[in-house]
Design a protein around this motif. Structure first.
Motif, PDB file in Angstrom:
ATOM      1  N   MET A  65      22.179  46.178 -17.705  1.00 55.48           N
ATOM      2  CA  MET A  65      23.542  45.862 -17.224  1.00 55.48           C
ATOM      3  C   MET A  65      23.226  44.436 -16.172  1.00 55.48           C
ATOM      4  O   MET A  65      22.388  44.761 -15.292  1.00 55.48           O
ATOM      5  CB  MET A  65      24.085  46.891 -16.470  1.00 55.48           C
ATOM      6  CG  MET A  65      24.801  48.022 -17.201  1.00 55.48           C
ATOM      7  SD  MET A  65      25.532  49.125 -16.545  1.00 55.48           S
ATOM      8  CE  MET A  65      24.464  49.690 -15.046  1.00 55.48           C
ATOM      9  N   GLU A  66      23.759  43.392 -16.260  1.00 56.20           N
ATOM     10  CA  GLU A  66      23.833  42.215 -15.600  1.00 56.20           C
ATOM     11  C   GLU A  66      25.323  42.126 -14.901  1.00 56.20           C
ATOM     12  O   GLU A  66      26.260  41.885 -15.311  1.00 56.20           O
ATOM     13  CB  GLU A  66      23.503  41.163 -16.384  1.00 56.20           C
ATOM     14  CG  GLU A  66      23.283  39.935 -15.640  1.00 56.20           C
ATOM     15  CD  GLU A  66      22.903  38.587 -16.491  1.00 56.20           C
ATOM     16  OE1 GLU A  66      23.411  37.604 -16.029  1.00 56.20           O
ATOM     17  OE2 GLU A  66      22.278  38.729 -17.520  1.00 56.20           O
ATOM     18  N   GLN A  67      25.173  42.183 -13.405  1.00 58.11           N
ATOM     19  CA  GLN A  67      26.338  42.169 -12.564  1.00 58.11           C
ATOM     20  C   GLN A  67      27.288  40.950 -12.878  1.00 58.11           C
ATOM     21  O   GLN A  67      28.455  41.045 -13.115  1.00 58.11           O
ATOM     22  CB  GLN A  67      25.794  42.118 -11.188  1.00 58.11           C
ATOM     23  CG  GLN A  67      25.600  43.421 -10.506  1.00 58.11           C
ATOM     24  CD  GLN A  67      25.546  43.287  -8.953  1.00 58.11           C
ATOM     25  OE1 GLN A  67      24.580  44.343  -8.703  1.00 58.11           O
ATOM     26  NE2 GLN A  67      25.807  42.634  -8.298  1.00 58.11           N
ATOM     27  N   LYS A  68      26.522  39.753 -13.080  1.00 56.58           N
ATOM     28  CA  LYS A  68      27.356  38.560 -12.919  1.00 56.58           C
ATOM     29  C   LYS A  68      28.022  38.497 -14.486  1.00 56.58           C
ATOM     30  O   LYS A  68      29.310  38.296 -14.505  1.00 56.58           O
ATOM     31  CB  LYS A  68      26.370  37.382 -13.144  1.00 56.58           C
ATOM     32  CG  LYS A  68      27.011  35.967 -12.909  1.00 56.58           C
ATOM     33  CD  LYS A  68      26.540  34.994 -12.247  1.00 56.58           C
ATOM     34  CE  LYS A  68      27.366  33.519 -12.235  1.00 56.58           C
ATOM     35  NZ  LYS A  68      28.454  33.850 -11.181  1.00 56.58           N
ATOM     36  N   ARG A  69      27.517  38.721 -15.526  1.00 51.86           N
ATOM     37  CA  ARG A  69      28.127  39.117 -16.898  1.00 51.86           C
ATOM     38  C   ARG A  69      28.978  39.999 -17.023  1.00 51.86           C
ATOM     39  O   ARG A  69      30.314  40.103 -17.762  1.00 51.86           O
ATOM     40  CB  ARG A  69      27.062  39.303 -18.022  1.00 51.86           C
ATOM     41  CG  ARG A  69      27.457  39.244 -19.505  1.00 51.86           C
ATOM     42  CD  ARG A  69      26.400  39.551 -20.386  1.00 51.86           C
ATOM     43  NE  ARG A  69      25.901  40.922 -20.415  1.00 51.86           N
ATOM     44  CZ  ARG A  69      25.413  41.125 -21.508  1.00 51.86           C
ATOM     45  NH1 ARG A  69      24.638  40.350 -22.213  1.00 51.86           N
ATOM     46  NH2 ARG A  69      24.741  42.642 -21.585  1.00 51.86           N
ATOM     47  N   ILE A  70      28.895  41.417 -16.266  1.00 48.94           N
ATOM     48  CA  ILE A  70      30.146  42.420 -16.198  1.00 48.94           C
ATOM     49  C   ILE A  70      31.044  41.818 -15.317  1.00 48.94           C
ATOM     50  O   ILE A  70      32.265  41.867 -15.761  1.00 48.94           O
ATOM     51  CB  ILE A  70      29.361  43.504 -15.539  1.00 48.94           C
ATOM     52  CG1 ILE A  70      28.641  44.409 -16.507  1.00 48.94           C
ATOM     53  CG2 ILE A  70      30.742  44.596 -15.237  1.00 48.94           C
ATOM     54  CD1 ILE A  70      27.612  45.592 -15.771  1.00 48.94           C
ATOM     55  N   GLY A  71      30.941  41.043 -14.253  1.00 45.66           N
ATOM     56  CA  GLY A  71      31.976  40.466 -13.502  1.00 45.66           C
ATOM     57  C   GLY A  71      32.838  39.475 -14.504  1.00 45.66           C
ATOM     58  O   GLY A  71      33.943  39.574 -14.290  1.00 45.66           O
ATOM     59  N   GLU A  72      32.134  38.696 -15.223  1.00 45.43           N
ATOM     60  CA  GLU A  72      32.908  37.639 -16.086  1.00 45.43           C
ATOM     61  C   GLU A  72      33.743  38.601 -17.046  1.00 45.43           C
ATOM     62  O   GLU A  72      34.701  38.027 -17.331  1.00 45.43           O
ATOM     63  CB  GLU A  72      31.832  36.699 -16.507  1.00 45.43           C
ATOM     64  CG  GLU A  72      31.157  35.845 -15.677  1.00 45.43           C
ATOM     65  CD  GLU A  72      30.184  34.943 -16.058  1.00 45.43           C
ATOM     66  OE1 GLU A  72      29.466  35.494 -17.194  1.00 45.43           O
ATOM     67  OE2 GLU A  72      29.585  34.249 -15.575  1.00 45.43           O
ATOM     68  N   PHE A  73      33.115  39.359 -17.838  1.00 44.72           N
ATOM     69  CA  PHE A  73      33.848  40.366 -18.507  1.00 44.72           C
ATOM     70  C   PHE A  73      35.066  40.907 -17.787  1.00 44.72           C
ATOM     71  O   PHE A  73      36.042  40.970 -18.435  1.00 44.72           O
ATOM     72  CB  PHE A  73      32.920  41.245 -19.131  1.00 44.72           C
ATOM     73  CG  PHE A  73      33.516  41.962 -20.244  1.00 44.72           C
ATOM     74  CD1 PHE A  73      33.667  41.533 -21.634  1.00 44.72           C
ATOM     75  CD2 PHE A  73      33.951  43.428 -20.184  1.00 44.72           C
ATOM     76  CE1 PHE A  73      33.996  42.006 -22.744  1.00 44.72           C
ATOM     77  CE2 PHE A  73      34.464  43.901 -21.057  1.00 44.72           C
ATOM     78  CZ  PHE A  73      34.572  43.546 -22.395  1.00 44.72           C
ATOM     79  N   ILE A  74      35.008  41.460 -16.781  1.00 46.82           N
ATOM     80  CA  ILE A  74      36.199  42.029 -15.993  1.00 46.82           C
ATOM     81  C   ILE A  74      37.096  40.845 -16.071  1.00 46.82           C
ATOM     82  O   ILE A  74      38.379  41.243 -16.231  1.00 46.82           O
ATOM     83  CB  ILE A  74      35.565  42.663 -14.624  1.00 46.82           C
ATOM     84  CG1 ILE A  74      34.904  44.101 -14.978  1.00 46.82           C
ATOM     85  CG2 ILE A  74      36.859  43.149 -13.891  1.00 46.82           C
ATOM     86  CD1 ILE A  74      34.041  44.379 -13.709  1.00 46.82           C
ATOM     87  N   ALA A  75      36.961  39.838 -15.462  1.00 47.76           N
ATOM     88  CA  ALA A  75      37.795  38.734 -15.078  1.00 47.76           C
ATOM     89  C   ALA A  75      38.401  38.239 -16.565  1.00 47.76           C
ATOM     90  O   ALA A  75      39.861  38.111 -16.646  1.00 47.76           O
ATOM     91  CB  ALA A  75      36.933  37.602 -14.661  1.00 47.76           C
ATOM     92  N   GLU A  76      37.464  38.180 -17.605  1.00 48.28           N
ATOM     93  CA  GLU A  76      38.073  37.826 -18.813  1.00 48.28           C
ATOM     94  C   GLU A  76      39.286  38.887 -19.334  1.00 48.28           C
ATOM     95  O   GLU A  76      40.485  38.575 -19.727  1.00 48.28           O
ATOM     96  CB  GLU A  76      36.984  37.641 -19.795  1.00 48.28           C
ATOM     97  CG  GLU A  76      37.573  37.585 -21.123  1.00 48.28           C
ATOM     98  CD  GLU A  76      36.248  37.573 -22.175  1.00 48.28           C
ATOM     99  OE1 GLU A  76      36.742  38.199 -23.392  1.00 48.28           O
ATOM    100  OE2 GLU A  76      34.989  37.359 -22.065  1.00 48.28           O
ATOM    101  N   LYS A  77      38.988  40.188 -19.355  1.00 51.47           N
ATOM    102  CA  LYS A  77      39.873  40.929 -19.727  1.00 51.47           C
ATOM    103  C   LYS A  77      40.902  41.445 -18.885  1.00 51.47           C
ATOM    104  O   LYS A  77      42.166  41.527 -19.330  1.00 51.47           O
ATOM    105  CB  LYS A  77      39.051  42.475 -19.889  1.00 51.47           C
ATOM    106  CG  LYS A  77      38.009  42.598 -20.921  1.00 51.47           C
ATOM    107  CD  LYS A  77      38.847  42.193 -22.435  1.00 51.47           C
ATOM    108  CE  LYS A  77      37.646  42.109 -23.462  1.00 51.47           C
ATOM    109  NZ  LYS A  77      38.331  41.752 -24.708  1.00 51.47           N
ATOM    110  N   ARG A  78      40.917  40.990 -17.698  1.00 45.83           N
ATOM    111  CA  ARG A  78      42.144  41.332 -16.651  1.00 45.83           C
ATOM    112  C   ARG A  78      42.999  40.147 -16.939  1.00 45.83           C
ATOM    113  O   ARG A  78      44.350  40.402 -16.988  1.00 45.83           O
ATOM    114  CB  ARG A  78      41.485  41.117 -15.221  1.00 45.83           C
ATOM    115  CG  ARG A  78      42.821  41.034 -14.306  1.00 45.83           C
ATOM    116  CD  ARG A  78      41.960  40.812 -12.813  1.00 45.83           C
ATOM    117  NE  ARG A  78      41.334  39.299 -12.555  1.00 45.83           N
ATOM    118  CZ  ARG A  78      41.774  38.171 -12.490  1.00 45.83           C
ATOM    119  NH1 ARG A  78      43.322  37.757 -12.698  1.00 45.83           N
ATOM    120  NH2 ARG A  78      41.024  37.221 -12.545  1.00 45.83           N
TER     121      ARG A  78
END
Length: 88
Positions: free
Chosen positions: A1-14
């Motif tokens: 798990m990479e924090q930055k990638r997860i964060g970008e994914f959350i933003a995209e899905k939001r």
């Protein structure tokens, strides 16, 4: 798990679900600043938020943690194999 990638994914899905950071924060009972920190990769959501967050973003937990809309086929197979071995 990479924090930055997860964060970008959350933003995209939001955004894909038509939610603002504030709206997502309210649904999860956290601050808008917390959501902002997740999306910038500064920190990750608390473990107890993973299930409700995945439901709100309309993704499964594997998709959220792997930051992929279509997780690899093997993502669930390991768990199923372990369960089957345990039940034998």
């Amino acid at each position: 798990m990479e924090q930055k990638r997860i964060g970008e994914f959350i933003a995209e899905k939001r955004k894909a679900n038509g939610l603002t950071q504030q709206a997502l924060a309210e649904k999860l009972f956290v601050s808008k600043q917390a959501v902002s920190k997740w999306e910038r990769g500064i920190c990750l959501p608390d473990i107890e938020l993973i299930v409700p967050l995945s439901k709100i973003l309309d993704v499964n937990i594997n998709q959220l943690l792997m930051s992929e809309s279509e997780p690899e086929p093997f993502a669930d197979s390991g768990v199923i194999d372990v369960i089957q071995l345990y039940n034998e």
